[in-house]
Design an enzyme around this catalytic site. Sequence first.
Site, PDB file in Angstrom:
ATOM      1  CD1 TRP A 168      -0.901   2.354   2.231  1.00 25.68           C
ATOM      2  CD2 TRP A 168      -2.816   1.756   1.249  1.00 25.68           C
ATOM      3  NE1 TRP A 168      -1.775   3.416   2.343  1.00 25.68           N
ATOM      4  CE2 TRP A 168      -2.952   3.081   1.749  1.00 25.68           C
ATOM      5  CE3 TRP A 168      -3.904   1.157   0.600  1.00 25.68           C
ATOM      6  CZ2 TRP A 168      -4.133   3.813   1.611  1.00 25.68           C
ATOM      7  CZ3 TRP A 168      -5.076   1.899   0.465  1.00 25.68           C
ATOM      8  CH2 TRP A 168      -5.182   3.208   0.969  1.00 25.68           C
ATOM      9  CG  ASP A 182      -0.981  11.468   2.225  1.00 25.20           C
ATOM     10  OD1 ASP A 182      -1.086  12.197   3.223  1.00 25.20           O
ATOM     11  OD2 ASP A 182      -1.913  10.771   1.795  1.00 25.20           O
ATOM     12  CD1 TRP A 227       1.210   8.418   9.498  1.00 25.02           C
ATOM     13  CD2 TRP A 227      -0.251   9.794  10.475  1.00 25.02           C
ATOM     14  NE1 TRP A 227       0.270   7.641  10.137  1.00 25.02           N
ATOM     15  CE2 TRP A 227      -0.649   8.455  10.735  1.00 25.02           C
ATOM     16  CE3 TRP A 227      -1.025  10.828  10.990  1.00 25.02           C
ATOM     17  CZ2 TRP A 227      -1.778   8.132  11.487  1.00 25.02           C
ATOM     18  CZ3 TRP A 227      -2.148  10.511  11.730  1.00 25.02           C
ATOM     19  CH2 TRP A 227      -2.519   9.179  11.970  1.00 25.02           C
ATOM     20  CB  THR A 228       1.856  13.647   5.091  1.00 30.10           C
ATOM     21  OG1 THR A 228       1.319  12.502   4.427  1.00 30.10           O
ATOM     22  CG2 THR A 228       2.118  14.743   4.067  1.00 30.10           C
ATOM     23  NE  ARG A 279      -4.711  14.146   9.183  1.00 32.21           N
ATOM     24  CZ  ARG A 279      -5.858  14.262   9.834  1.00 32.21           C
ATOM     25  NH1 ARG A 279      -5.859  14.537  11.126  1.00 32.21           N
ATOM     26  NH2 ARG A 279      -7.010  14.103   9.191  1.00 32.21           N
ATOM     27  CG  ASP A 280      -0.979  16.151   6.537  1.00 31.10           C
ATOM     28  OD1 ASP A 280      -2.182  16.135   6.206  1.00 31.10           O
ATOM     29  OD2 ASP A 280      -0.386  15.165   7.004  1.00 31.10           O
ATOM     30  CG  ASP A 335     -10.290  13.767   6.977  1.00 31.74           C
ATOM     31  OD1 ASP A 335     -10.250  13.716   8.221  1.00 31.74           O
ATOM     32  OD2 ASP A 335     -10.055  12.782   6.254  1.00 31.74           O
TER      33      ASP A 335
END
Lengths: 154, 659
Positions: free
Chosen positions: B130, B133, B192-193, B256-257, B344
């Site tokens: 998988w 982003d 994460w991103t 986030r991000d 989202d």
Amino acid sequence: MMAMMMGVAMGDIVDKTCKQTPDYSLCLSLLRSDPRSSSADTVGLGLILVDKIKALGTETLGQINMAYKTKPMLKKPLDECNLRYKTIVDVDVHTAIIAIRGNPKFAEGAIVDAGVEASVCEGGFPKGQSPITGLTQKMNKICDVTRAIVRMLL
Amino acid sequence: MASSDALLPISAREEDPLLSDGSRSDPNAETHGRRRPVKGLLAVSFGLFFIAFYVALIATHDGSRSNDVKIESDGTATTVSRAHLAGVSEKSNDQLWKLSGDRNTVAFSWNNSMLSWQRTAFHFQPEQNWMNDPNGPLFYKGWYHFFYQYNPNAAVWGDIVWGHAVSKDLIHWVHLPLAMVADQWYDANGVWTGSATFLEDGSIVMLYTGSTDKSVQVQNLAYPEDLNDPLLLKWVKFPGNPVLVPPPGILPKDFRDPTTAWKTSAGKWRITIGSKINRTGISLVYDTTDFKTYEKLETLLHKVPNTGMWECVDFYPVSKTLVKGLDTSVNGPDVKHIVKASMDDTRIDHYAIGTYFDSNGTWTPDDPTIDVGISTSLRYDYGKFYASKTFYDQNKGRRILWGWIGESDSESADVQKGWSSLQGIPRTVVLDTKTGKNLVQWPVEEVKSLRLSSKKFDMEVGPGSLVHIDVGSAAQLDIEAEFEIKKESLDKILGDASATEEFSCQKSGGSTVRGALGPFGFSVLAHESLSEQTPVYFYVAKGKDSKLTTFFCADSSRSSFANDVVKPIYGSSVPVLKGEKLTMRILVDHSIVEAFGQGGRTCITSRVYPTKAIYGAAKLFLFNNAIDATITASFKVWQMNSAFIQPYSEEAVRALSRT
């Protein structure tokens, strides 16, 4: 007395949450059947329903297994259902559990997929010959309710 | 024509050359005066049956259409067997799946031949498992670097770490070892991103979101272990992490991000991070000098009510006058700023053009009616495209856009085939200097290096035509086309006061519904029987104000017999300026079709999973389904080579370095 009042207050969260789902009475009966619901937040309620999906999926796999013996001419669609329901129980449920806590949109995807897998399995039987119609219909309903709750976390 | 069809039986609507089963019914059976009353009565009851059937279909289909009615010789109608899932509502990306009640399908199963065909030849994807982003894209010491959200263990989301790959040209990649794994408490539940920033001395800092052991979202700093390594194989996490935690008033899972940083006029670095307060999407702003300590600004970069959580916020300047990219820190009178966010709630990326005020770190949109995240606001892509991120390519002076293209199939299939998700072909992004109101995107020039043989065509195509375009293998193609509607056809429609209609790609029934001036375009990944096909087309509609509006659509509703895949119709209107011909470019690469209308003013990415139109059976057609218009089409079709994306080896790296 205090505990009872607290219980009622907590129960209202279940009530409020279920009112925002497509099947209020199903939602209520699923959640209230689990004692954890009285003190759960939205994530907790979602996890309870994912447990129900897992239980229903497992039960359906059992029925599929039995149907091989009672309806051997349906082997092909039963094989497909076996694959699809294994995906529900092993893959979708797992993804939903880890994603609900961290990144709920992936949980939503997994729950939507569970409904798809169930529908596709059911659709593989010639009309009227599915031995699990009631179960797949139930799966779809539970997935709809669970999805609505997960979307509250977005 | 399309708008007046609402009450006609299905058979009349679908009389078009693209129907695979060739079913034809006489649509005039009940309207023409028939001498023989028995036949007329039969025809009328036949017609009524159809109307009832059509209504029933609509009720169960949530707006999707089943084009599968077949008329038997005794006058009864049966559905061609095909389980059918209701279409996806474009507005909310609300994937409501329901199976049609009326079908007598044979159980459909994916086999390995069908599944293995789906892997792309020249789109970025890991060897297995998988991906989501894009992360921290950058150019350094001769190499383009690409990082990405990756699950090393399964073909579904989870256990997220940073994958890594390098390329000389954004097309030919070699995979590298994982850049960062979840080995700290502050990213135990997911690396994460994040985004990269170049410092003045040429060094690199990476800011990324960690999901902590308690699933709290925090921002962390990392940097290359060895700046002399052009491959940037190893990364070091700052021991003082996390550098940012959710501030007061922000929930632990709404943070986030982080973006690439830009220099303020005060000489500090500034970043923005998406979040939400209740249902208002917001972007928080922080200043820093060392990327270790930050001051949060009182003001937000921007906010828009009712848009929900803003993920993967991106913020960058575009030139008002020049067709080139700008470094993220550029500012000035000739510059506009783009705010982009991934919604989202809807899984749609939206952007808006506006003005940035450096003094207080705020931004306002040029047009608040299409503010970021409002359903009508602009999108990079009207199809399957999310979590996108740009970077400034200092090598060639361009801004490049990466986008995550997820699957539209079932998890069963993903698990069976062992992988999930692609990246779109990287695109350059500039402001459309002609309209000033939208961005223009185009596949990077380097994709042309994949072009092999080509064929050129010039043809006039009358109304209701379908032309097989013989290009040999048709699963890896680059098509560039120019269309013109013949003047007489246009004049006729413009002169007819009654010929107005409302149109939308999503709601007007797809490519089989015929209008005066459309649809026309290509049908890709088409089986010769047309039982599976993916039309990409223009539709020109005359509106109430007598103005023509051009729409650009991609219709995957008949792309596959499979009943466990999403098959939406995507698209949008596309600005066409006076004197412009209608142009489209299509990249076909197995299970992905990327379409660019009017030089990239409107882009549509589709995922399709044909079961029959695969390998040698995949064909290309040109079609003109308009009722009145004759079109001229001038186009070139290239066979596309594979990009031969390599697993990691020193040999593979050496081979690429020599290119």
